[in-house]
Design an enzyme around this catalytic site. Structure first.
Site, PDB file in Angstrom:
ATOM      1  N   TRP A   1       2.903  -4.970  -4.452  1.00 42.75           N
ATOM      2  CA  TRP A   1       4.201  -5.627  -4.290  1.00 42.75           C
ATOM      3  C   TRP A   1       4.141  -7.140  -4.528  1.00 42.75           C
ATOM      4  O   TRP A   1       4.963  -7.694  -5.247  1.00 42.75           O
ATOM      5  CB  TRP A   1       4.753  -5.321  -2.904  1.00 42.75           C
TER       6      TRP A   1
ATOM      7  N   LYS B   1     -11.816   4.323   9.349  1.00 48.55           N
ATOM      8  CA  LYS B   1     -10.382   4.407   9.073  1.00 48.55           C
ATOM      9  C   LYS B   1      -9.695   5.275  10.122  1.00 48.55           C
ATOM     10  O   LYS B   1     -10.276   6.258  10.581  1.00 48.55           O
ATOM     11  CB  LYS B   1     -10.155   5.058   7.707  1.00 48.55           C
TER      12      LYS B   1
ATOM     13  N   GLN C   1      -1.596  -5.067  -1.257  1.00 42.45           N
ATOM     14  CA  GLN C   1      -0.401  -5.389  -2.046  1.00 42.45           C
ATOM     15  C   GLN C   1      -0.579  -6.631  -2.917  1.00 42.45           C
ATOM     16  O   GLN C   1       0.338  -7.013  -3.629  1.00 42.45           O
ATOM     17  CB  GLN C   1       0.812  -5.545  -1.135  1.00 42.45           C
TER      18      GLN C   1
ATOM     19  N   ASP D   1      11.698   2.672   0.019  1.00 44.72           N
ATOM     20  CA  ASP D   1      11.173   3.021  -1.286  1.00 44.72           C
ATOM     21  C   ASP D   1      11.359   4.523  -1.461  1.00 44.72           C
ATOM     22  O   ASP D   1      10.964   5.295  -0.595  1.00 44.72           O
ATOM     23  CB  ASP D   1       9.674   2.665  -1.327  1.00 44.72           C
TER      24      ASP D   1
ATOM     25  N   PRO E   1      10.036  -2.663   0.823  1.00 40.90           N
ATOM     26  CA  PRO E   1      10.466  -1.323   1.219  1.00 40.90           C
ATOM     27  C   PRO E   1       9.283  -0.375   1.402  1.00 40.90           C
ATOM     28  O   PRO E   1       8.485  -0.212   0.487  1.00 40.90           O
ATOM     29  CB  PRO E   1      11.333  -0.876   0.041  1.00 40.90           C
TER      30      PRO E   1
ATOM     31  N   LYS F   1      -5.700  10.959  10.618  1.00 39.50           N
ATOM     32  CA  LYS F   1      -4.998  12.045  11.308  1.00 39.50           C
ATOM     33  C   LYS F   1      -5.905  13.245  11.448  1.00 39.50           C
ATOM     34  O   LYS F   1      -5.884  13.950  12.440  1.00 39.50           O
ATOM     35  CB  LYS F   1      -3.757  12.456  10.503  1.00 39.50           C
TER      36      LYS F   1
ATOM     37  N   TRP G   1       6.359   0.511  -8.755  1.00 40.60           N
ATOM     38  CA  TRP G   1       6.243  -0.906  -8.386  1.00 40.60           C
ATOM     39  C   TRP G   1       7.199  -1.801  -9.188  1.00 40.60           C
ATOM     40  O   TRP G   1       7.396  -2.948  -8.857  1.00 40.60           O
ATOM     41  CB  TRP G   1       4.793  -1.378  -8.516  1.00 40.60           C
TER      42      TRP G   1
END
Ligand SMILES: [Zn+2]
Ligand SMILES: [Zn+2]
Length: 993
Positions: free
Chosen positions: A574, A615, A570, A95, A56, A618, A534
């Site tokens: 996760w 990276k 992750q 999530d 999620p 924005k 988590w």
């Protein structure tokens, strides 16, 4: 002048009129109308299941390129297994809890700390959190759908659902009952702004290179005027909490005299710390120092136990500092452990917001890191600061709010990872990781080193930890289901909108639920903590289906997942928590099996970065929005670019330029082939697939491209079966190049011929078969393009309802021969370039040296192909050029060919005609004529050779340009142009008739 494949572009590709966005929107509309996704599932019902878990994401912000890459991998793999006959349910989830949401809401509400949250009230705060979590779901969904990600969006799960949270409680209780949960006073990474401990994984997310003070401080030994222990620290703010120092019992220490003072430190550190101006006084083992006492640096707090002494600890080393370690048990993991074994006091000089408490008078209320310079000034004034430097080192920051973390000892809840470490490692053996190195590297090594998992957070918006505590007798009751709670307690507080309305298990409602202590009968209180977010994510295999309260059979049948995919970070998020919880739940058989991981195949993707390796940001605006890229180049261009341009696990770089380059290399040639087919199929009045033709009746070129398509299917299938989606994707590019730059280019005339011969039928049937095969093979990777292509050549059927092509034998002999032939063509073209002769100018012969690998060239089919491509009248193997000039060229080391370059009049005329034909074709195109249009053609020139060539080859010229006749002059022309042919000006004119 040639590509490595030996192909060449004599025809520049037709100007493209494809609009990938419109094309794909059309496909989306079709999928929607025809319910193609639902139908693809329906057709597999009753078949074997392929189990996929979707991790999620948070839907609080817009999806970024990382999401798009992962969504593409997930989509490609699940589509593939559907085409292999499996039922692949795809349920998305969101999530909803945790610091990311809380921080967002705090920012929006202008809240600076926990106190302000409690002032406004948890109820109001959590309501704001709830209102924010689905804010971007629609945008998320629409971007993923636009990318072609097929999933069940209508039936999504959310981690804030009471059913989901109840399953998380159940998972926790299983761990508790297995004796794997404990509450400990432990030092862990702590965010002073969020005022909560974090897991080591969360700390690892936010490391940054930071400048910190590095200071060497003197501790005066008790009863020894001028003898000091030297300590070293990068966190001066912990010095007021110092209670002891540690030495390694086996290390060698020395006392040196510098000026009037005596300093004690590790022998190996003298050179670095003291330099050379000293006299050696004494040397001892660390164990001899143990028990010495020193004067406290500060006396803000009075220790309750014996402090300010030297203790022994084996974690001490002489690799940095002074070899004597300052201990502040409130702020360090090793410090606290040593305090517990050595019975040292703990001085809590800092409050939960990371500021000094009132007792630390000079700096009370100051954020600890801000107090560092003041502390140093103070020590300096008291002549206790030996040296102060600045070091640059990686330091952890809060992954959500960017505050520097501190190590801080608090009471929190842990899952004992150390006690199940062997089982975690054993279960990892059952997982196939792509890339392979993750298994023993980041993930496997992570399992070996993992500290116990801190699962509680002193926060508000999360699944409440279901532990109720008796303040009287200390008894703790762990609740694993709502039914269990209901047996003891009145659940009215869980219905804030009245009984019968929606149940809410969140704080503050759950905090009001109480029941009598099972031991002493006094009312118990829930502990205030909520779970690490988590914990929610790791419980997903069970909680998404409200297991074990509902869907028991389904969950047990689909556990473990055959496949999951997420990004590399992750491995400690996760992937890790899924693995830990699955290992706990399969310790004994409760229906999920014994000794299982949560998943058996995992694809771990890298980051998506800007072209310069930075990276995507924005703030820096160094990338173009996903939707804009998709609008310009199509989702499938982006999909295949992301899948193929970097190996899985490596970082992918994107920019408009890179994606446009890929569009020109892959998308345009592919659609040029398709529009070429569509155009001539229409002109020939052809119905796709309407005649079957045995392979042996088709020319070599047809047999070859069909063999290539079989090979493509076999290769992509092999890569998809082993989860190397990147390698599978990379197979498509050279295939499209072969199809467009070799097969179609070589076969062009066969399609455009006005007489409908068997040869033309063979060309159509072959191209249809090849495009259909390509569409099926590419369907998981480029679902939109495949849909368009397959429908074009297979009577409007969708490739996504078909089976993936079966493995058939690849005619490698044929493929090898073509590869050899293309090498020879390259050499022939190279010889032409050396001689400075254009490809359009026919030459008399090309002779190859005798060589076993060239024997097949003696067969007419191959020989003609070679002759046509090098544009020579004759090809010989094993003969020399007898007359005239020639160019020698090496084909393979030691094997050469000779290209005759002498032109007789006939060849010269043909060269002129070829030039003329090309110019007329371009003029036709510019005049907007279709391939069926016929013309009248006028050619005016003073050049005698051109005039003669036109006389000699008139029939060829007329046929190739679809001209009815040659006219002396044209009164009304659709197109006219002056060109240079044979070094002389020629005027062309044409008129549609
Ligand atoms: Zn924070
Ligand atoms: Zn009690």
């Amino acid at each position: 002048m040639k590509s490595a494949q030996g192909g060449r572009r004599v025809h520049s590709p037709p100007p493209s009129r494809i609009d990938p966005n419109a094309l794909e929107q059309g496909v989306l509309g079709r999928w929607e109308r025809e319910k193609t996704f639902e139908e693809s599932l329906r057709r597999r019902r009753g078949g074997p299941r392929y189990s996929f878990y979707d991790g999620p994401p948070y839907a609080t912000g817009s999806p970024h390129y990382g999401h798009v890459l992962q969504a593409t991998i997930k989509d490609a793999v699940t589509r593939y297994w559907t085409m292999r006959g499996f039922l692949v349910d795809r349920r998305v989830g969101w999530d909803c809890h945790g610091l990311p949401v809380e921080n967002l809401v705090e920012k929006e509400l202008g809240i600076k700390n926990k106190k302000e949250i409690e002032t406004m009230g948890i109820e109001k705060f959590n309501a704001a959190c709830r209102a924010s979590v689905f804010r971007s779901v629609d945008e998320f969904q629409s971007v993923l759908q636009r990318m072609g990600r097929w999933a069940d969006y209508r039936n999504s799960y959310a981690t804030l659902d009471p059913t989901y949270m109840e399953s998380v409680w159940w998972v926790f209780k299983q761990a508790w009952e297995a004796g794997l949960v404990y509450n400990g006073f432990r030092s862990s990474p702590y965010c002073p702004r969020c005022a909560t401990p974090l897991s080591n994984f969360e700390a690892a997310l936010g490391y940054k290179e930071t400048d910190d003070p590095a200071v060497t401080v003197k501790l005066r030994l008790a009863d020894a005027d001028s003898t000091y222990l030297l300590i070293w620290t990068t966190t001066p703010w912990t010095l007021p909490a110092n209670v002891a120092v540690a030495v390694h019992p086996d290390l060698r220490y020395v006392q040196v005299k510098v000026g009037d003072e005596h300093w004690i430190l590790a022998k190996d550190r003298v050179a670095d710390v003291v330099g050379t101006g000293y006299t050696m006084r004494e040397e001892y083992a660390g164990s001899q120092l143990v028990g010495m006492t020193y004067e406290p640096l500060y006396d803000f707090l009075v220790p309750e136990k014996a402090a300010y002494r030297v203790v022994a600890a084996t974690f001490v080393s002489a690799t940095e500092g002074t070899g004597i370690v300052h201990l502040a048990p409130a702020f360090g993991e090793d410090d606290l452990k040593t305090a517990q074994t050595e019975n040292l006091p703990i001085l809590r000089t800092v409050d939960e917001n990371g500021t000094f408490i009132q007792g630390v008078k000079p700096w009370a209320g100051m954020f600890v890191k801000d107090a560092d310079p003041n502390i140093l000034k103070d020590l300096e004034g008291r002549n206790l600061l030996l040296r102060s430097e600045t070091i640059r080192h990686p330091y952890p920051f809060c992954w959500r709010c960017d505050t520097p973390l501190i190590y801080y000892a608090t009471n929190s809840w842990f899952v004992s990872v150390s006690r199940i470490r062997d089982r975690l490692l054993a279960n990892n053996e059952q997982i196939q990781w792509v890339p392979e190195h993750v298994k023993g590297g980041r993930f496997g090594q992570g399992l070996k080193d993992a500290p116990d998992w801190a699962i509680s957070r002193s926060r508000y918006w999360g699944t409440p930890v279901p532990v109720w505590e008796c303040s009287d007798c200390g008894e703790r009751t762990v609740i694993g289901s709502i039914a269990e709670l209901e047996k003891n307690a009145d659940l009215t507080p869980l219905y804030p909108n009245g009984k019968g309305k929606l149940m809410d298990l969140h704080r503050p409602y759950i905090d009001a639920v109480t029941f009598p202590c099972p031991k002493c009968g006094k009312p118990v209180q829930r502990i205030p903590e909520v779970f690490d977010v988590w914990m929610d994510a790791g419980s997903m295999p069970y909680a998404q289906w409200h297991y074990p309260f509902e869907n028991k059979a389904l969950v047990e049948e689909t556990f473990p997942a055959d496949f999951i995919a997420e990004a590399l970070d992750q491995t400690r998020g996760w992937f890790y928590t899924l693995h830990v919880l699955a290992t706990i739940l399969t310790t004994r058989d409760i229906g999920l099996g014994v000794g299982k991981p949560a998943f058996t195949h995992a694809i771990v993707s890298g980051l998506v970065l800007a072209e310069d390796g930075k990276k995507l940001s924005k703030r820096l605006k160094n990338y173009t929005d996903v939707t804009e890229i998709v609008r310009r180049f199509g989702a499938d261009t982006l999909r295949l670019y992301l899948l193929s341009s970097a190996s899985i696990g490596e970082d992918t770089r994107i920019s408009d330029r890179l994606i446009e380059g890929f569009y020109r290399k892959f998308t345009l040639p592919l659609f040029n082939v398709l529009s070429f087919y569509d155009m001539y199929a229409k002109a020939a009045g052809r119905k796709p697939g309407s005649s079957a033709l045995p392979l042996s009746n088709r020319p070599l070129l047809d047999q070859w491209i069909l063999a290539r398509a079989v090979q493509l299917a076999a290769r992509v299938r092999g890569e998809m079966e082993s989860y190397h989606v990147d390698r599978g994707a990379r197979e498509l590019l050279p295939f499209v190049d072969d199809l467009s730059n070799w097969y179609v280019r070589r076969s062009r005339k066969r399609f455009s011929a006005t007489e409908h011969t068997t040869d033309q039928t063979a060309a159509f049937v072959t191209l249809e078969e090849v495009l259909a095969q390509f569409a099926l093979v590419a369907a998981p990777l480029t679902p939109f393009f495949s849909e368009v292509i397959f429908r074009s050549v297979r009577e409007d059927r969708s490739p996504h309802l078909e089976d993936f092509p079966e493995v058939a034998e690849v005619n490698t002999g044929l493929l090898d021969k073509m590869a050899t032939l293309r090498r020879i063509v390259s050499a022939g073209l190279q010889a032409r370039a050396q001689a400075g002769i254009k490809v359009r100018q026919p030459l008399p012969e090309f002779n190859l040296q005798e060589n076993p690998s060239f024997d097949f060239i003696k067969e007419p089919g191959w020989r003609d192909l070679l002759a046509g491509e090098v544009n020579v009248q004759k090809v010989h193997v094993g003969e020399n050029i007898h007359v005239g000039e020639y160019v020698r060229v090496e084909i393979t080391p030691g094997v050469s060919g000779q290209l005759a370059t002498a032109l007789d009049e006939g060849l010269m005329h043909q060269g002129i005609i070829r030039d003329l034909i090309r110019h007329v074709q371009e003029l036709r195109k510019r005049a907007g004529l279709t391939v069926q249009d016929t013309i009248e053609l006028a050619i005016t020139t003073d050049d005698l050779a051109v005039q003669e060539a036109v006389r000699q080859c008139e029939q060829l010229l007329l046929a190739e340009t679809r001209a009815k006749k040659l006219a002396k002059t044209l009164s009304r022309v659709e197109g006219t142009e002056q060109v240079t042919i044979h070094g002389h000006p020629v005027t062309l004119g044409l008129r549609r008739v």
